[in-house]
Design an enzyme around this catalytic site. Sequence first.
Site, short mmCIF file in Angstrom:
data_model
loop_
_atom_site.label_atom_id
_atom_site.label_comp_id
_atom_site.label_asym_id
_atom_site.label_seq_id
_atom_site.Cartn_x
_atom_site.Cartn_y
_atom_site.Cartn_z
N LYS A 127 19.00 24.02 62.78
CA LYS A 127 19.73 23.50 62.26
C LYS A 127 19.15 22.04 62.27
CE LYS A 127 23.36 26.46 64.52
NZ LYS A 127 24.08 26.77 65.76
N GLN A 171 26.70 24.83 71.16
CA GLN A 171 25.75 26.15 71.01
C GLN A 171 26.56 27.47 71.75
OE1 GLN A 171 23.80 26.57 68.34
NE2 GLN A 171 23.71 28.63 68.81
N ASP A 194 32.63 23.88 63.56
CA ASP A 194 32.47 25.49 63.77
C ASP A 194 33.58 26.42 63.45
OD1 ASP A 194 30.02 26.78 64.40
OD2 ASP A 194 30.27 26.28 66.44
#
Length: 370
Positions: A127, A171, A194
Amino acid sequence: MALMNKVQNIVVLYGWRRNAFLLSSSRSISTFATGCDNRILKSPSLVSLDFPDVWSSSSTNYSEPVMDKLASEHTARIIDGKQVAEEIISKVANEVTRMKKTSGEVPGLGVILVGERKDSIIYVHNKIKACEEAGIKFKLTEFSDNCTDDEVCDAIMQFNVDPSFHGILVQLPLPQHLNEEKILNVVKFDKDVDGFHPMNMGNLAMRGREPLFIPCTPKGCVELLIRYGVEIMGKKAVVIGRSNIVGLPASLLLQRHHATVTVVTALTSNPEEITREADILISGVGVPNMVRGSWVKPGAVVVDVGTYPIEDKSCEQGYRLIGDVCYEEASRVASLITPVPGGVGPMTVAMLLYNTLESAARKYNFVLTS
């Protein structure tokens, strides 16, 4: 009482003897079902029915492709997620450049990493690299495995109030001692790139509603289907797994595209029969080579979200990645298939960057052209 017996039968049938949660849940359900209280409705709370999907992920379950199943000369066309992701990230970079010229601002993504899981570190590294390529501002906040909920929540709050960050990502998975629900709920709704905030998931589920962000992995899966000309409307789609990250939002998104969707869980008694009916098959449970060629309908489209490291000393890293789908077998039956690696993984990163760009564009009233 019948409901209690059904739950207990399920526990015995699937061998979840190790999981005390199911037994305690069946007891709690019995208090509703036996009519021993004064509740108006006897139905249990939905949370009490949330039995975890226990998919075996031990490497001892990994089995090589069966060679006699590879006799077919047919080979599925590969869905190249890496190439599509590169095209998307290139267009995101162009938009970031244009945004910087017109407003002096660039999108910003804040990421929180807890612990030292190798897979999580690799994902975060990918990322970071993609953000650098696209010109997106990136900040990583790291914590040790023994950090507290409050420490992680405080870091999220700092990103929440910082106007230079338009997206926040925690994460996953988090260490077991942390309260994942509590932590994710702290993420500001309009920075939830997300797509896991209850408001985003709820809007995804409801007709006539538009979520601010669609979860990245399902969004990437459907984008691949569309780009490869796969018809979704009216088709039978089967999703293996019901996680909040992949399975649940993937099934909701496919429904929004008018597919007839079936979800296979760890409690499903006849998964192979169900998956053989699928025109579109998506699997994301992390069990190596679980989906064999016999699970796939001839001509089906197979999207493999699972990733699992298998020791391989011939590889530079000492391991290679495989997916939920036995690629060698399934590719002899399917019409289209995603490889692992190089399929869904790069698309997840590309969708994250796009969601972050979209969030910044929304804030600055910037009209995206591509």
